[in-house]
Design an enzyme around this catalytic site. Sequence first.
Site, PDB file in Angstrom:
ATOM      1  N   THR A 124      89.075   1.842  12.740  1.00  0.00           N
ATOM      2  CA  THR A 124      89.830   0.593  12.638  1.00  0.00           C
ATOM      3  C   THR A 124      89.960  -0.393  13.638  1.00  0.00           C
ATOM      4  OG1 THR A 124      92.087  -0.311  12.545  1.00  0.00           O
ATOM      5  CG2 THR A 124      91.902   1.973  13.199  1.00  0.00           C
ATOM      6  N   GLU A 126      92.541  -1.405  15.058  1.00  0.00           N
ATOM      7  CA  GLU A 126      93.401  -1.320  15.799  1.00  0.00           C
ATOM      8  C   GLU A 126      93.217  -0.241  16.961  1.00  0.00           C
ATOM      9  OE1 GLU A 126      97.173  -1.575  15.768  1.00  0.00           O
ATOM     10  OE2 GLU A 126      96.300  -3.291  14.983  1.00  0.00           O
ATOM     11  N   TYR A 148      99.486   5.078  16.037  1.00  0.00           N
ATOM     12  CA  TYR A 148      98.193   5.093  15.029  1.00  0.00           C
ATOM     13  C   TYR A 148      97.135   4.544  15.603  1.00  0.00           C
ATOM     14  CZ  TYR A 148      95.696   2.702  11.151  1.00  0.00           C
ATOM     15  OH  TYR A 148      94.638   2.682  10.653  1.00  0.00           O
ATOM     16  N   LYS A 152      93.751   7.211  15.506  1.00  0.00           N
ATOM     17  CA  LYS A 152      92.419   6.765  14.971  1.00  0.00           C
ATOM     18  C   LYS A 152      91.290   6.729  16.103  1.00  0.00           C
ATOM     19  CE  LYS A 152      93.050   5.430  10.704  1.00  0.00           C
ATOM     20  NZ  LYS A 152      92.050   5.812   9.513  1.00  0.00           N
TER      21      LYS A 152
HETATM   22  O1  F7E Z   1     100.569  -6.200  10.545  1.00  0.00           O
HETATM   23  C1  F7E Z   1     102.949  -8.712  12.348  1.00  0.00           C
HETATM   24  C2  F7E Z   1     102.795  -7.291  12.787  1.00  0.00           C
HETATM   25  O2  F7E Z   1     101.170  -4.205   9.313  1.00  0.00           O
HETATM   26  C3  F7E Z   1      99.948  -7.182  10.946  1.00  0.00           C
HETATM   27  C4  F7E Z   1      96.911  -1.571   8.819  1.00  0.00           C
HETATM   28  O3  F7E Z   1      95.840  -1.565   7.614  1.00  0.00           O
HETATM   29  O4  F7E Z   1      95.558  -3.329   9.849  1.00  0.00           O
HETATM   30  C5  F7E Z   1      96.733  -3.094   9.552  1.00  0.00           C
HETATM   31  O5  F7E Z   1      97.485  -3.106  10.542  1.00  0.00           O
HETATM   32  C6  F7E Z   1     100.578  -8.130  12.005  1.00  0.00           C
HETATM   33  C7  F7E Z   1     101.353  -7.298  13.293  1.00  0.00           C
HETATM   34  O6  F7E Z   1      99.013  -4.780   9.840  1.00  0.00           O
HETATM   35  C8  F7E Z   1     105.659  -8.518  10.216  1.00  0.00           C
HETATM   36  O7  F7E Z   1     103.533  -7.357  14.028  1.00  0.00           O
HETATM   37  C9  F7E Z   1     105.084  -9.712  11.701  1.00  0.00           C
HETATM   38  O8  F7E Z   1     100.848  -7.885  14.359  1.00  0.00           O
HETATM   39  O9  F7E Z   1     100.189  -6.049   8.008  1.00  0.00           O
HETATM   40  P1  F7E Z   1     100.163  -5.382   9.613  1.00  0.00           P
HETATM   41  P2  F7E Z   1      98.331  -3.989  11.009  1.00  0.00           P
HETATM   42  O10 F7E Z   1      99.501  -3.922  12.012  1.00  0.00           O
HETATM   43  O11 F7E Z   1      97.363  -5.220  11.769  1.00  0.00           O
HETATM   44  C10 F7E Z   1      94.604  -2.481  10.524  1.00  0.00           C
HETATM   45  C11 F7E Z   1      93.273  -2.824  10.645  1.00  0.00           C
HETATM   46  C12 F7E Z   1      94.780  -0.836  10.289  1.00  0.00           C
HETATM   47  O12 F7E Z   1      93.983  -0.008  10.403  1.00  0.00           O
HETATM   48  C13 F7E Z   1      96.264  -0.587   9.673  1.00  0.00           C
HETATM   49  O13 F7E Z   1      96.263   0.625   9.039  1.00  0.00           O
HETATM   50  O14 F7E Z   1     101.868  -8.901  11.423  1.00  0.00           O
HETATM   51  N1  F7E Z   1     104.211  -8.830  11.522  1.00  0.00           N
HETATM   52  N2  F7E Z   1     106.053  -9.550  10.927  1.00  0.00           N
HETATM   53  C14 F7E Z   1     104.618  -7.734  10.587  1.00  0.00           C
HETATM   54  N3  F7E Z   1     103.955  -6.807   9.937  1.00  0.00           N
HETATM   55  C15 F7E Z   1     104.559  -6.139   8.828  1.00  0.00           C
HETATM   56  N4  F7E Z   1     104.089  -5.187   8.526  1.00  0.00           N
HETATM   57  N5  F7E Z   1     105.860  -6.693   8.537  1.00  0.00           N
HETATM   58  C16 F7E Z   1     106.337  -7.894   9.099  1.00  0.00           C
HETATM   59  O15 F7E Z   1     107.629  -8.215   8.836  1.00  0.00           O
END
Ligand code: F7E
Length: 322
Positions: A124, A126, A148, A152
């Site tokens: 990923t 990440e 996480y 990974k």
């Molecule tokens: O957050 C911001 C948060 O949880 C994206 C997983 O599939 O992609 C995913 O990881 C961004 C971050 O995805 C909220 O802080 C703001 O900057 O949708 P996310 P992620 O963390 O990028 C990668 C490639 C993976 O491998 C992972 O398994 O959005 N954000 N406000 C928020 N995020 C969440 N979840 N909720 C909020 O309210």
Amino acid sequence: MKSALITGITGQDGPYLAELLLGMGYNVYGVARGQSNPRLQTLQETHPDIHVLSADLIDASSLDRVIQESAPDEVYNLAAISFVQYSFAHPLLTAEVTGLGPLRLLEALRRNGGSRTRFYQASTSEMFGNAIETPQSERTAFRPRSPYGCAKVFAHHATVNYREAYSMFAVGGILFNHESPRRGIEFVTRKISYHAAGIKMGRLRNVELGNIEAQRDWGYAGDYVRAMHLMLQNDQPIDYVIGTGITHSVRDFVEAAFSCVGLHWQDHVIVRDDHKRPAEVNLLCADASRARSELKWRPTVGFEQLVEMMVTNDLRTWQTIP
Ligand code: F7E
């Protein structure tokens, strides 16, 4: 007939990959965990052609069993604790499942004579974390910013190590964020599309978000599972970065989703500091040129189309909710 074993079959990507492989004539085995996984029942109704097996990445003997039962030509390890925010609350569990889990699977393959099996590890973006350069390619150093991401990185290195040490066809697909109507509601894109649709239909009033300045390279999950399959058909086991090369902020996603339903996002979005992460990944953008030239992989769905697809789907979702 080729057979494929997909772990994480009840996640977002598992069903897309299964549909792709079934369409190519594969015999598809899907691994699910848990005693009464509610997503499993839905999957069995919508995808009766998938042979569902029970195993857990924490339980090595269960991995032996599913490998013996399915005798796979290809294994796709999509199982993980994948929600970054959750990994901060449960770092040790995340290391067990997301980090050590793939190693247990690689070991199970070796133990069960499956070293000829081709192995795909869901690596990923990440892993790039606080990235040292933009865009990020296969040559970019890993600087993870969450339990996480750390897990990974370990799993990715284990995959490379088994390739080098035991000549296994084992690859890590470094996939950037990929979304779809099947995305879990805890991830930001689906959270936004679900709330924008619910607000439009008068069922919700607001949505609370964390860091809306974070920037991601968002693509469509259906495109990304094609890349997984292509990596295992390659002549050599090579790791590839997969992404669109175009970055948007969470704010852009919010704006696009609310404009799909004709609303001003400023009237409905509440930014809360307690939704922010202890350490954030601020900017991710893929340089997928190696995959483009060697795998001939291309994304087919752009950002606006993706947002619209998700919001349209969630307008339908709300119609089914009493
Ligand atoms: O957050 C911001 C948060 O949880 C994206 C997983 O599939 O992609 C995913 O990881 C961004 C971050 O995805 C909220 O802080 C703001 O900057 O949708 P996310 P992620 O963390 O990028 C990668 C490639 C993976 O491998 C992972 O398994 O959005 N954000 N406000 C928020 N995020 C969440 N979840 N909720 C909020 O309210």
